[in-house]
Scaffold this motif. Structure first.
Motif, PDB file in Angstrom:
ATOM      1  N   VAL A  76       0.845  -1.188   0.000  1.00  0.00           N
ATOM      2  CA  VAL A  76       0.000   0.000   0.000  1.00  0.00           C
ATOM      3  C   VAL A  76       0.884   1.241   0.000  1.00  0.00           C
ATOM      4  CG1 VAL A  76      -1.766   1.315   1.230  1.00  0.00           C
ATOM      5  CG2 VAL A  76      -1.879  -1.181   1.192  1.00  0.00           C
ATOM      6  N   LEU A  77       0.592   2.154  -0.920  1.00  0.00           N
ATOM      7  CA  LEU A  77       1.335   3.397  -1.050  1.00  0.00           C
ATOM      8  C   LEU A  77       0.577   4.528  -0.360  1.00  0.00           C
ATOM      9  CD1 LEU A  77       2.254   3.075  -4.839  1.00  0.00           C
ATOM     10  CD2 LEU A  77       3.612   2.335  -2.874  1.00  0.00           C
ATOM     11  N   PHE A  78       1.286   5.282   0.469  1.00  0.00           N
ATOM     12  CA  PHE A  78       0.686   6.410   1.173  1.00  0.00           C
ATOM     13  C   PHE A  78       1.389   7.705   0.783  1.00  0.00           C
ATOM     14  CE2 PHE A  78      -0.234   2.858   4.069  1.00  0.00           C
ATOM     15  CZ  PHE A  78      -1.592   3.067   4.310  1.00  0.00           C
ATOM     16  N   CYS A 102       5.892   4.955   1.568  1.00  0.00           N
ATOM     17  CA  CYS A 102       5.504   6.358   1.483  1.00  0.00           C
ATOM     18  C   CYS A 102       5.971   6.955   0.166  1.00  0.00           C
ATOM     19  CB  CYS A 102       6.086   7.148   2.652  1.00  0.00           C
ATOM     20  SG  CYS A 102       5.511   8.863   2.709  1.00  0.00           S
ATOM     21  N   ARG A 103       5.074   7.595  -0.562  1.00  0.00           N
ATOM     22  CA  ARG A 103       5.400   8.157  -1.866  1.00  0.00           C
ATOM     23  C   ARG A 103       6.240   9.422  -1.762  1.00  0.00           C
ATOM     24  NH1 ARG A 103       0.024   8.155  -5.497  1.00  0.00           N
ATOM     25  NH2 ARG A 103       1.556   8.950  -6.999  1.00  0.00           N
ATOM     26  N   LEU A 104       6.432   9.933  -0.549  1.00  0.00           N
ATOM     27  CA  LEU A 104       7.341  11.059  -0.368  1.00  0.00           C
ATOM     28  C   LEU A 104       8.797  10.621  -0.490  1.00  0.00           C
ATOM     29  CD1 LEU A 104       5.692  12.998   2.609  1.00  0.00           C
ATOM     30  CD2 LEU A 104       5.658  13.598   0.181  1.00  0.00           C
ATOM     31  N   GLU A 105       9.027   9.314  -0.404  1.00  0.00           N
ATOM     32  CA  GLU A 105      10.376   8.771  -0.551  1.00  0.00           C
ATOM     33  C   GLU A 105      10.835   8.966  -1.996  1.00  0.00           C
ATOM     34  OE1 GLU A 105      13.803   7.660  -0.276  1.00  0.00           O
ATOM     35  OE2 GLU A 105      12.715   7.289   1.597  1.00  0.00           O
ATOM     36  N   THR A 106      11.919   9.707  -2.181  1.00  0.00           N
ATOM     37  CA  THR A 106      12.384  10.041  -3.534  1.00  0.00           C
ATOM     38  C   THR A 106      13.305   8.977  -4.116  1.00  0.00           C
ATOM     39  OG1 THR A 106      14.240  11.317  -2.603  1.00  0.00           O
ATOM     40  CG2 THR A 106      12.197  12.518  -3.107  1.00  0.00           C
ATOM     41  N   LEU A 124      11.704   1.448  -3.273  1.00  0.00           N
ATOM     42  CA  LEU A 124      10.447   0.845  -3.718  1.00  0.00           C
ATOM     43  C   LEU A 124      10.721  -0.465  -4.441  1.00  0.00           C
ATOM     44  CD1 LEU A 124       7.413   0.860  -4.043  1.00  0.00           C
ATOM     45  CD2 LEU A 124       7.677   2.315  -6.077  1.00  0.00           C
ATOM     46  N   TRP A 125      11.776  -0.501  -5.250  1.00  0.00           N
ATOM     47  CA  TRP A 125      12.125  -1.752  -5.948  1.00  0.00           C
ATOM     48  C   TRP A 125      12.457  -2.842  -4.923  1.00  0.00           C
ATOM     49  CZ3 TRP A 125       9.860   0.915  -9.010  1.00  0.00           C
ATOM     50  CH2 TRP A 125      10.342   1.860  -9.887  1.00  0.00           C
TER      51      TRP A 125
END
Length: 245
Positions: free
Chosen positions: A93-95, A116-120, A125-126
């Motif tokens: 799940v992406l937040f 967390c989608r704030l992670e650049t 993510l991979w």
């Protein structure tokens, strides 16, 4: 619909479910440009799209945003349906931001990981995708502690309401303890000299006996059981006997 995954170097088939088609395309492009073994088999923006994609494609991992086109938290609402119909497919799940209540809801709904989608740094993510594909739980130590604290009185981690770990066979107990330590099925199999298929069978029987349905619930159950005074006493007694021998 449980599936047996081969651990060869084939591509991991990913279903991407975000709140807009543009977001889906951007993430798909990033995954295609990476050097990872990923294949985005479908993109979805709604509950119906997600379930249709599952019916038409083989999916190894689903990335699902907490919010979808259907509204806020629509992604979390469809999680139980995915778990019920496609139990063998892990979900991340992406937040947009971390919120304790929503993290708990995600794992209770059947998520295997949260991100967390704030992670650049997309490499994280991979790694998350690979980890849940291999049977691991993706969460930091603070989030795992949050789960344990929140679920102490829940039925899924309340041994008093079921026979508890003592109802498990020796091998089932060994597998459960290693899973609670965060080991994926592959490493559990190596440590116990078993096949991954056999480990999966032990887990399935363990879930049925304990009345749970996921690795995270099992890990929390084991941790809760270890905190019980009688369990701790048995551990001390066992260690004492081992020392004398």
């Amino acid at each position: 619909m449980s599936k047996s995954r081969s651990r060869t170097r084939r591509q991991i088939q990913v279903l991407v479910a975000l709140d807009t088609p543009m977001e889906c395309r951007l993430l798909q492009t990033a995954m295609e440009r990476s050097r990872q073994q990923f294949d985005v088999v479908a993109c979805a923006v709604s509950r119906r799209d997600i379930l249709d994609s599952f019916s038409r494609q083989n999916v190894d991992v689903v990335l699902i945003n907490a919010d979808l086109e259907g509204g806020r938290l629509a992604g979390l609402e469809v999680l139980p349906e995915i778990r019920a119909a496609y139990h063998g497919t892990p979900a991340v799940v992406l937040f947009d931001t971390w919120q304790d209540e929503l993290i708990l809801r995600a794992f209770r709904g059947g998520a295997n990981g949260v991100f967390c989608r704030l992670e650049t740094e997309l490499e994280l993510l991979w790694k998350c995708i690979k980890a849940v594909y291999e049977g691991q739980v993706w969460a930091n130590s603070g989030q795992l502690q949050l789960l344990l604290n929140a679920l102490r009185s829940d039925a899924v981690v309340a041994p008093a309401r079921s026979p508890g770990l003592k109802s498990l066979a020796v091998r089932e107990t060994q597998v459960a303890n290693l899973v609670a330590e965060g080991l994926p099925n592959k490493e559990v199999a190596v440590k116990l000299g078993l096949s991954e298929h056999t480990v999966s069978n032990y887990l399935f029987r363990t879930y049925n006996k304990l009345g749970i349905s996921s690795r995270i619930e099992l890990a929390l159950y084991v941790l809760k059981e270890r905190e019980r005074p009688e369990t701790a006493s048995r551990e001390v007694s066992r260690e004492s006997r081992a020392t004398r021998s």
